[in-house]
Design a protein around this motif. Structure first.
Motif, short mmCIF file in Angstrom:
data_model
loop_
_atom_site.label_atom_id
_atom_site.label_comp_id
_atom_site.label_asym_id
_atom_site.label_seq_id
_atom_site.Cartn_x
_atom_site.Cartn_y
_atom_site.Cartn_z
N THR A 94 0.83 -1.20 0.00
CA THR A 94 0.00 0.00 0.00
C THR A 94 0.87 1.25 0.00
O THR A 94 0.59 2.23 -0.72
N PHE A 95 1.94 1.23 0.78
CA PHE A 95 2.86 2.37 0.77
C PHE A 95 3.51 2.52 -0.60
O PHE A 95 3.61 3.63 -1.14
N LEU A 96 3.94 1.41 -1.18
CA LEU A 96 4.55 1.46 -2.51
C LEU A 96 3.60 2.12 -3.52
O LEU A 96 4.01 2.98 -4.32
N ALA A 97 2.34 1.72 -3.48
CA ALA A 97 1.38 2.29 -4.42
C ALA A 97 1.24 3.80 -4.23
O ALA A 97 1.01 4.54 -5.20
N SER A 98 1.42 4.26 -3.00
CA SER A 98 1.23 5.68 -2.71
C SER A 98 2.43 6.54 -3.12
O SER A 98 2.31 7.77 -3.19
N VAL A 99 3.57 5.91 -3.40
CA VAL A 99 4.77 6.69 -3.75
C VAL A 99 5.27 6.35 -5.15
O VAL A 99 6.42 6.64 -5.49
N GLY A 100 4.42 5.73 -5.95
CA GLY A 100 4.78 5.46 -7.32
C GLY A 100 5.55 4.20 -7.57
O GLY A 100 6.07 3.97 -8.68
N GLY A 101 5.66 3.34 -6.56
CA GLY A 101 6.33 2.06 -6.74
C GLY A 101 5.40 1.01 -7.31
O GLY A 101 4.19 1.23 -7.47
N ARG A 102 5.95 -0.13 -7.64
CA ARG A 102 5.13 -1.26 -8.10
C ARG A 102 4.42 -1.89 -6.90
O ARG A 102 4.94 -1.87 -5.79
N SER A 103 3.25 -2.44 -7.13
CA SER A 103 2.54 -3.17 -6.09
C SER A 103 1.60 -4.16 -6.75
O SER A 103 1.37 -4.10 -7.96
N SER A 104 1.06 -5.06 -5.94
CA SER A 104 0.19 -6.12 -6.47
C SER A 104 -1.15 -6.08 -5.74
O SER A 104 -1.21 -6.37 -4.54
N GLY A 105 -2.19 -5.72 -6.49
CA GLY A 105 -3.52 -5.77 -5.90
C GLY A 105 -3.90 -7.18 -5.49
O GLY A 105 -4.62 -7.38 -4.50
N GLU A 106 -3.39 -8.16 -6.22
CA GLU A 106 -3.67 -9.56 -5.87
C GLU A 106 -3.09 -9.91 -4.51
O GLU A 106 -3.72 -10.62 -3.71
N ASP A 107 -1.87 -9.43 -4.22
CA ASP A 107 -1.27 -9.68 -2.90
C ASP A 107 -2.13 -9.09 -1.80
O ASP A 107 -2.37 -9.73 -0.76
N ILE A 108 -2.57 -7.86 -2.00
CA ILE A 108 -3.36 -7.18 -0.97
C ILE A 108 -4.69 -7.89 -0.77
O ILE A 108 -5.12 -8.15 0.37
N ASP A 109 -5.37 -8.23 -1.86
CA ASP A 109 -6.65 -8.92 -1.75
C ASP A 109 -6.51 -10.28 -1.07
O ASP A 109 -7.34 -10.67 -0.25
N ALA A 110 -5.43 -11.00 -1.40
CA ALA A 110 -5.21 -12.31 -0.78
C ALA A 110 -4.95 -12.16 0.72
O ALA A 110 -5.45 -12.96 1.52
#
Length: 628
Positions: A170-186
């Motif tokens: 979530t922090f990565l997504a907020s600062v322009g990094g890569r992230s995985s919605g699948e990881d968060i949902d899981a």
């Protein structure tokens, strides 16, 4: 260095004397003391003491990350006065993630424990975004993003650890990094699968109920919501997670003693006042059902309790232990930096000085207002708090850090029949501590783990809970693996089948025991509360005349030598002088503090009724659901 505190403020804080200024002083003292053990580039903090099983590189990162979490709370709540803290950690964030630095941190992709510490770094950076993150050079931001990105797609055990991945990505997504919605949902799916109702979570598939419910499962959802207020997932879950937190806090406020101690139960107790974290996050999120004065009373009570009892060493460090240093509380994952997860308990420092949590007058804990009775369904706990002595006790019939039918050794911090805010469990798996056990010819005691929870109810002023188990002796497996809270596995020898019913009113428990010999017969022991020989709380066990089979012998077990709250542990017990025969047994088990119930308090039996000293009674017919 010395800790310098302002005068105690009993006008604002009539119960503890602690105000925000005291919390700030403790936080700054802990930070400055830890920094003395930092490397020149501030990337690693090498605290004195034993290493964890993961080694010094892991432990020094752990010390940095956990003290940084504390630092972030301090910065967030008072950015203008904490520049010195921000500067110190800015240097370490650079050096720790610089690939050219030979002393850089192991990444979460390289080391499992780094997955844990990454979450503290991500939360701290999110809370101090304007003050710290946005002032870091672009190169350092890129280093941190690359370091954090190694969590993407990684496997996390399906326990509270899933939150470490959620908050980092979530922090990565907020600062322009890569992230995985699948990881968060899981991760969110795992979190919800561990929910057991009433605000309570099990930390995995076992019956593992402890302080992780508060300082992990309740705290992280609220911090995550603050990190990503515009995430649709946050909006969709806001009421659900807020309601769960509110339900939990209502129970948690009943699990703090008037001495300020949280319930002494469960693993990772070396985190000490981290147990205050859910009270603060309730205020931070606006989801607390408690008054701000009560939230601070609970949190300040914990900080004051541990400060009074030597949890901070002469070097200004947090040791591994409960009061002071006690190596026997070290678990496999415990390094010298581990106790600094106590930083979570200082989350309130992220609130500004004018927040009601700091400005409201302290309100009393439930146990300071009246005697309390409460049943918590998920862990199978029945709470009895007594206002006369401020002691909170639980009797436990559904928590053992195992599954039904498991034949392993008892975990001392999970499987006892009773825990309190004023007694520390005997840390030996085989023990008379709040036990119903059998003794073989060599002196070995049985275990109860794997028991079946039979339920609980409250009626006519008493609370009742029950469980049934096959008592079993365990020959421990020498290769049983690291201690993560569960009882030790080994070769089991089954003994008698036992049903235990706890009927409680205040300080007094009537413990009924039904024995059915399905294995080797042996003498029976019913053990009371473990107390230090010098403690002001007292423990007693007495047979109930006129009911069932006789308990014709008694004694006091003494374990000499240091333990987490003293130097000599004593446990009273009653039992049978010979083999326990099939049938029913009854004992009165009492734990009382200054001004509380007399240890001579008895329960009488006549005409199929048990009567407590104040005249409250319960009949065998009411207990038939368990003893029928």
């Amino acid at each position: 260095m010395a800790l310098v505190l302002p005068p105690l403020d009993y006008t604002l804080s009539p119960y503890t004397g602690l105000a925000r200024e005291h919390w700030c002083a403790y936080a700054d003292y802990l930070l400055r003391s830890a920094h003395r053990f930092g490397t020149e580039d501030h990337a690693n903090i090498h605290l004195p003491g034993a290493n964890s099983r993961y080694g010094p590189r892991s432990d020094s990162l752990e010390a940095f990350a956990r003290t940084f979490l504390l630092a972030s709370f301090r910065i967030a709540g008072d950015p203008s006065a904490t520049g010195w803290i921000a500067e110190w950690y800015a240097d370490g964030l650079d050096a720790g993630t610089n690939p050219a630095n030979p002393d850089r941190w192991p990444t979460p992709g390289e080391l499992g424990q780094a997955k844990v510490e990454a979450a503290s770094l991500a939360v701290g950076l999110a809370l101090t975004r304007d003050v710290l993150w946005e002032k870091l050079p672009g190169r350092v931001q890129e280093q941190l993003i690359a370091w954090f990105e190694t969590v993407i797609g990684e496997e996390y055990p399906p326990i509270n650890w899933v939150w470490f991945q959620i908050v980092v990505e979530t922090f990565l997504a907020s600062v322009g990094g890569r992230s995985s919605g699948e990881d968060i949902d899981a991760g969110l799916a795992v979190h919800d699968a561990l929910y057991r109702g009433g605000g309570w979570f099990a930390d995995g598939p076992e019956r593992a109920y402890d302080h992780y419910v508060g300082w992990a499962f309740q705290v992280y959802p609220q911090l995550w919501a603050l990190m990503a207020p515009n995430d649709p997932r946050v909006a969709a879950r806001k009421k659900l997670d807020g309601d769960r937190l509110a339900e939990y806090l209502d129970d948690a406020s009943h699990l703090v003693g008037a001495n300020g101690a949280p319930l002494i139960q469960g693993r990772s107790l070396i985190y000490r006042f981290a147990a205050a974290a859910p009270f603060w996050v309730g205020e931070l999120s606006g989801h607390s059902p408690l008054s701000p004065g009560l939230s601070r009373r609970a949190a300040s009570g914990m900080l004051g309790y541990f400060a009074r009892h030597g949890s901070i060493t002469d070097d200004g460090l947090l040791s591994i232990g409960w009061h002071g240093e006690f190596a026997g509380m070290k678990q496999a994952y415990s390094g010298a930096g581990s106790p600094y997860w106590a930083a979570k308990g200082m989350l309130g420092l992220a609130l500004p000085a004018d927040h009601p949590a700091w400005t409201a007058v302290e309100a009393p804990l439930p146990v300071e207002v009246a005697d309390t009775q409460r049943l918590i369904a998920a862990p199978g706990w029945q709470i009895d708090g007594t206002v006369a002595d401020g002691v909170v006790r639980i009797r436990n019939h559904a928590t053992d850090h195992a599954v039904v039918g498991a034949l392993v050794a008892d975990s001392p911090l999970y499987a006892r029949i009773g825990y309190s805010t004023h007694t520390f469990p005997d840390l030996s798996p085989e023990s008379r501590d709040n036990a119903v056990v059998f003794v073989d010819p060599s002196g070995r005691l049985t275990h109860r783990t794997g028991f079946e929870y039979l339920g609980s109810f409250s009626e006519d002023g008493v609370q009742v809970g029950a469980s049934r188990f096959t008592a079993h002796w365990i020959e421990p497996d020498p290769d049983a693996g690291p201690d993560h809270g569960s009882g030790v596995s080994g070769t089991a020898t089954p003994g008698p089948s036992v049903t235990v019913v706890s009927i409680t009113r205040g300080a007094i428990e009537l413990r009924l025991v039904r024995v059915r010999s399905e294995g080797p017969a042996a003498p029976l022991r019913i053990g009371g509360w473990p107390v230090d020989a010098s403690s002001s709380v007292v423990s007693s066990v007495r047979a109930v005349p006129g009911f069932g089979r006789p308990l014709d012998t008694s004694g006091t077990f003494v374990r000499s030598g240091a333990h987490p709250v003293g130097s000599e542990l004593t446990i009273p017990w009653v039992g049978t002088s010979g083999t326990a025969h099939d049938g029913d047994y009854a004992a009165v088990v009492v734990l009382a503090g200054d001004g509380g119930a007399s240890t001579d308090a008895g329960v009488t039996y006549a005409d199929d009724h048990f009567e407590f000293p104040d005249g409250t009674s319960i009949s065998l017919e009411q207990l038939a659901r368990f003893h029928g």
